[in-house]
Design a protein around this motif. Structure first.
Motif, PDB file in Angstrom:
ATOM      1  N   PHE B 374      54.041 -32.510  65.032  1.00  9.88           N
ATOM      2  CA  PHE B 374      53.462 -31.778  63.907  1.00  9.88           C
ATOM      3  C   PHE B 374      54.482 -30.831  63.291  1.00  9.88           C
ATOM      4  O   PHE B 374      55.384 -30.338  63.970  1.00  9.88           O
ATOM      5  CB  PHE B 374      52.271 -30.931  64.364  1.00  9.88           C
ATOM      6  CG  PHE B 374      51.124 -31.722  64.892  1.00  9.88           C
ATOM      7  CD1 PHE B 374      50.531 -32.709  64.118  1.00  9.88           C
ATOM      8  CD2 PHE B 374      50.628 -31.488  66.163  1.00  9.88           C
ATOM      9  CE1 PHE B 374      49.460 -33.445  64.602  1.00  9.88           C
ATOM     10  CE2 PHE B 374      49.554 -32.216  66.654  1.00  9.88           C
ATOM     11  CZ  PHE B 374      48.970 -33.197  65.872  1.00  9.88           C
ATOM     12  N   PHE B 388      46.327 -29.935  60.720  1.00  9.17           N
ATOM     13  CA  PHE B 388      47.695 -30.086  61.228  1.00  9.17           C
ATOM     14  C   PHE B 388      48.494 -30.950  60.279  1.00  9.17           C
ATOM     15  O   PHE B 388      48.018 -32.016  59.879  1.00  9.17           O
ATOM     16  CB  PHE B 388      47.702 -30.794  62.592  1.00  9.17           C
ATOM     17  CG  PHE B 388      46.976 -30.041  63.651  1.00  9.17           C
ATOM     18  CD1 PHE B 388      47.594 -28.994  64.302  1.00  9.17           C
ATOM     19  CD2 PHE B 388      45.673 -30.356  63.972  1.00  9.17           C
ATOM     20  CE1 PHE B 388      46.916 -28.287  65.274  1.00  9.17           C
ATOM     21  CE2 PHE B 388      44.983 -29.654  64.935  1.00  9.17           C
ATOM     22  CZ  PHE B 388      45.617 -28.610  65.590  1.00  9.17           C
ATOM     23  N   VAL B 390      51.366 -33.507  59.902  1.00  8.75           N
ATOM     24  CA  VAL B 390      52.093 -34.427  60.781  1.00  8.75           C
ATOM     25  C   VAL B 390      53.523 -34.570  60.272  1.00  8.75           C
ATOM     26  O   VAL B 390      53.742 -34.923  59.124  1.00  8.75           O
ATOM     27  CB  VAL B 390      51.407 -35.811  60.802  1.00  8.75           C
ATOM     28  CG1 VAL B 390      52.187 -36.784  61.671  1.00  8.75           C
ATOM     29  CG2 VAL B 390      49.973 -35.672  61.291  1.00  8.75           C
ATOM     30  N   THR B 409      48.015 -35.609  57.265  1.00 11.34           N
ATOM     31  CA  THR B 409      47.461 -34.371  57.793  1.00 11.34           C
ATOM     32  C   THR B 409      46.258 -34.735  58.643  1.00 11.34           C
ATOM     33  O   THR B 409      45.527 -35.664  58.307  1.00 11.34           O
ATOM     34  CB  THR B 409      47.045 -33.458  56.622  1.00 11.34           C
ATOM     35  OG1 THR B 409      48.221 -32.952  56.011  1.00 11.34           O
ATOM     36  CG2 THR B 409      46.206 -32.291  57.089  1.00 11.34           C
TER      37      THR B 409
END
Lengths: 447, 463
Positions: B374, B388, B390, B409
């Motif tokens: 991430f 998050f 990526v 994401t």
């Protein structure tokens, strides 16, 4: 303070620098946090420090410190000169030249020093109360905060730059909690001004409450590509990213989606963007930038075309352009680097209702999350978390959450179909004044 | 090696007495000396060479539910007394006499080679090594930059309970970023290496991270758009641990919990995950980025089991919140500097190794997403909504990792997603991060092996 900066420059020259610059600042501030009708914390702060940039020909070094005694400044100057010796030669690294100063009226608001801490506490409590009284579904407030500061900044250099200014600022915000059916929603309300008299606690509190309540019962929307309306807080976050990407520093190093695109069509005509370091209402306005170059207003995107990048002295020399007065600086502890001052998106002609009608079927986004990790600043490709409301038949529909919006910065700018009439200052990730924006199409990632 | 305290005990006693002069039940003085240096390499040129030195103190008084806090630059007794005077609550509330100070020796984490004593030229050389390794990874590496930083924080803490202690912390970290470019495609890869250690961290082959970052960028050149929709997600080890940090760690910090602004409030003792999952916050891991001997309130750091076999067993406390819940502090009272109030913060947070083989975990997924690492994440602890970004992700098709994806994401809600973890890998790795909360940034470690989430929303552009 300017005297201190001048003597720091002399000290650095004596330590072996061929040129030197000193940035000195003095700041006092306070912060009030309230929760549940009582004061959680009350902070009083003072800062004082100096940062010295030293040149040895085309090598630059920097050091900062808080010890402003003669011995302390000598030590900082010596460190800066030492740091310069370690850097590699860079032909474009030269100290800024002095220029006629600009003026900005009203940077300093006397109410910051006039208001007692007790009065500031009252304001924070009023913000919290306003949220609690706004709606019966408001279960509490995570925190209501008021903070202000008064800064004095002085810059001096061996090339003749000399300037000093004072500015005040304050802000208040709260995070309201709404509850229903076991679910919990949060809503942010905020405002900023030069002094506490310029804040409206009622408006801040009820904005937080409205945002939280509006999200009650939110569901995940289906995945699709559709029109999106960005509210000003969300639009501002994207505009701040664009402001970073048009900084000449990232452009010259090939790390910007706008590199090599001056004069090209990078946006729809509905999107007009300026950087203005002199706007009297801008949080980042000042007579000069982080290296003493006068601030100014610069057209970035007009008629859909990219007009210029933002420059400081170094990138200006390297790009064969003049500094646009965009050397940003996070205080005496940081080296200057290119940064937008205040970014202004020109308001359009459409009311909010018009924007929704134009959108037809889509999503109204009121909050985004994960901007620091969900955006690739080199390519401009992004996918970020979002929440808001559906737009159905040209009107606001049900609340939606837990979805992503994805596109890339240039595609998004080209897809702007309209800007709202009412613009608002937003301090997230920079200082931005923008109306809501209608984007023709973005990808929604949901269920 | 023990260094003298930053403040004399007699001065500290005077400051504490002054701080409590107007009332209050607890007072503390936190003194700090910070020194740091950093430099960078970009376009193969050493630049941004800088250093800084600061010292100052923060004094706080707790009276009723209110904390009064003042901080000043400088450690002269006069500076400290000025801060104490400002913090002193003019409440006329019940006043507590400070107890006499009793010095408690903490043992700072061992530092073999103080970075301050390493010649600056050696640090520049390290950056040149990184630059060379990164650029030689492939002709498509168009840009490469790297940075080095060292920071030392010496602290002294004295409080009205009679505690007088201190710590001496040194951290070093390098970071690299590679940009790869080919016909019509630009991708980036980043990597970091950091620890609560000295320059000895860079013995061995630190430049491997330059190669790793470059490889990541090169791999992504082939990337297609990321998928959109709900699917099984396998998260890689190491920085994948930011998943637990955001999804659960923040919600366990007692300040959020006590305000009802955490989805984990009231869930102590409940099953919040499958029994295959156990997790810790551990501020004592030797040399780890998020480790310290004591926290910023002078409480020894500890290893705290937070989730045991899927059951929530502990929150994370500083002194103030521990006192409210009538439990001992877990040593999680951290502050960015003397300019900030301590609040409950994670140290090194990780999911303990499980029993699944990473390959097998992927092989069981007919169609899904593999998030190797991430770029970062964010959570609203009150609603539990998280996201998050990526930085390296791949499609999983027919139980096999197929093509790389750019710009994905992950998004979801804590309670659902934590409960949906259906496999935890036998592998394990810790990574370094900088965590922001309430305007304060502190170093944290995140860790885990591979972890699989049964279903999670992936947000890309390919509908």
């Amino acid at each position: 303070l300017i005297e201190l900066a001048k003597s720091a420059v002399e000290t650095a020259l004596a330590a072996g620098a061929s040129d030197a610059e000193a940035y000195a600042s003095e700041e006092s501030g306070r912060e009030v946090r309230v929760h549940g009708g009582t004061v959680e914390s009350l902070t009083a702060a003072t800062h004082r420090g100096v940062g010295i940039r030293a040149w040895r020909g085309g090598r630059v070094g920097f050091a900062y410190g808080t010890d402003l005694s003669e011995a302390g400044i000598s030590a900082i100057a010596a460190k800066a000169a030492e740091a310069a010796a370690l850097a590699d030669e860079d032909e474009f690294a030269t100290p800024p030249r002095p220029a006629a100063g600009a003026q900005v009226a009203g940077l300093s608001d006397p109410t910051v020093s006039e208001w007692s801490s007790a009065k500031c506490v009252e304001l924070a409590l009023a913000v919290e109360r306003a949220a609690l009284e706004a709606d019966s579904r408001i279960a509490g407030v995570e925190q209501a905060v008021y903070a202000d500061s008064a800064d004095r900044v002085a810059i001096s250099s061996s090339t003749g730059v000399a300037g000093e200014f004072e500015a005040t600022s304050c802000f208040a915000y709260l995070q309201a909690l709404a509850e229903s059916d076991g679910g919990r929603e949060t809503g942010l309300g905020f405002d900023l001004a030069r002094g506490p008299a310029g804040l409206d606690p009622e408006a801040i509190g009820s904005e937080g409450a409205d945002r939280a309540v509006a999200m009650i019962g939110a569901a995940k929307p289906p995945s699709r590509a559709c029109p999106v309306v960005l509210d000003p807080t969300v639009a501002a976050s994207f505009v701040a990213l664009i402001g970073g990407a048009v900084g000449a520093g990232s452009v010259q190093r090939g790390r910007s989606p706008f590199a090599g695109r001056i004069g090209e069509e990078v946006a729809s005509e509905a999107l007009v963007l300026h950087d203005d370091g002199l706007d009297p209402d801008g949080a980042n306005s000042s007579p000069f930038d982080g290296e003493g170059v006068p601030r100014r207003r610069t057209a970035l995107i007009e008629e859909g075309r990219l007009r210029t990048y933002l420059y400081d002295t170094y990138t200006g020399r390297r790009g064969d352009a003049a500094s646009t007065g965009n050397a940003g600086r996070g205080g005496y502890r940081s080296l200057p680097s290119v940064a937008a001052s205040n970014l202004l998106v020109a308001p359009g002609a459409l009311s909010f209702a018009d924007l929704l009608r134009e959108a037809g079927e889509g999503v109204y986004v009121t909050d985004v999350a994960g901007l620091h990790s969900g955006v690739n600043p080199v390519t401009g490709v992004f996918s970020v978390g979002a929440s808001g409301r559906t737009i159905e038949g040209g009107e606001l529909g049900a609340p939606v959450r837990e979805f992503t919006i994805a596109s890339d910065l240039v595609s998004m700018l080209r897809a702007v179909r309209g800007a709202g009439v009412e613009a608002r200052w937003v301090p997230f990730g920079g200082s931005v004044r923008t109306p809501p924006l209608l984007i023709g199409e973005m990808t929604i990632g949901g269920s | 090696m023990s260094r003298p305290a930053l403040i004399e005990p007699a001065v500290a006693e005077r400051v504490l007495a002054r701080a409590l002069a107007g009332g209050g039940e607890f007072a503390e003085v936190f003194a700090e000396r910070r020194r740091g240096a950093s430099l960078a390499i970009d376009e193969s040129r050493i630049e941004s060479v800088q250093s800084g030195a600061e010292e100052g103190a923060g004094v706080r008084v707790i009276a009723g539910g209110t904390t009064y806090f003042a901080h000043v630059d400088g450690l002269d007794p006069a500076d400290l007394e000025r801060a104490a005077g400002e913090a002193a609550a003019a409440l006329g509330s019940e006043r507590v006499e400070p107890r006499p100070l009793r010095a408690v020796r903490a043992s700072p984490l061992p530092i073999e080679r103080q970075p301050e004593d390493v010649p600056a030229g050696r640090k520049a050389e390290l950056l040149r090594e990184l630059d060379e390794r990164g650029r030689s990874a492939g002709g498509e590496i168009a840009q490469f930059s790297a940075s080095y930083m060292e920071a030392r924080r010496e602290i002294s803490v004295a409080n009205s309970d009679g505690l007088f202690t201190g710590d001496d912390r040194t951290r070093v970290r390098i970071g690299v970023q590679a940009v790869a470019r080919s016909e019509g495609s630009v991708e980036t890869g980043a990597e970091t290496l950091g620890a609560h250690r000295g320059f000895e961290l860079f013995d061995g082959d630190p430049a491997r991270i330059a190669e790793q970052a470059a490889r990541k960028a090169l791999a992504l050149l082939e990337a297609g758009p990321a998928p959109v929709g709900s699917m099984p997600v396998v998260v890689g080890g190491g920085f994948g641990g930011v998943l637990f940090h955001e999804m659960t760690g923040h919600g366990l910090e007692a300040d959020h919990v006590q305000k009802g602004a955490s989805v984990y409030a009231g869930k102590l003792g409940e099953q919040v995950a499958q029994p295959l999952l156990s997790a810790y916050d551990d501020g004592r891991l030797p040399g780890e980025w998020g480790s310290d001997a004591i926290d910023d309130e002078g409480v020894p750091t500890q290893k705290t089991l937070v989730v045991e076999d899927g059951r929530l067993v502990s929150f994370l406390y500083d002194r103030l919140r521990a006192r409210r819940d009538d439990v001992p502090s877990t040593g999680n009272g951290r502050r960015e500097s003397f300019r900030h109030l301590p609040i409950p913060r994670m140290t090194n947070t990780y999911i303990a190794p499980g029993e699944a083989e990473p390959e097998a975990m992927i092989a069981e997924v007919p169609k899904g997403f593999y998030a190797v690492s991430f770029g970062g994440g964010q959570v609203d602890p009150a609603t539990g909504d998280f996201v998050f970004g990526v930085s390296e992700g791949y499609l999983i098709e027919g139980g096999r990792v197929t093509r790389p994806c750019a710009g994905a994401t992950l998004i979801g809600n804590c309670l659902d997603a934590l409960n949906a973890i259906d496999a935890v890998g036998t592998d394990f790795e810790m990574k370094t991060g900088i965590c922001g909360k309430g305007g304060q940034r502190v170093p944290v470690g995140t860790g885990q092996g591979h972890v699989r989430i049964k279903a999670m929303t992936v947000g890309g552009t390919q509908a």
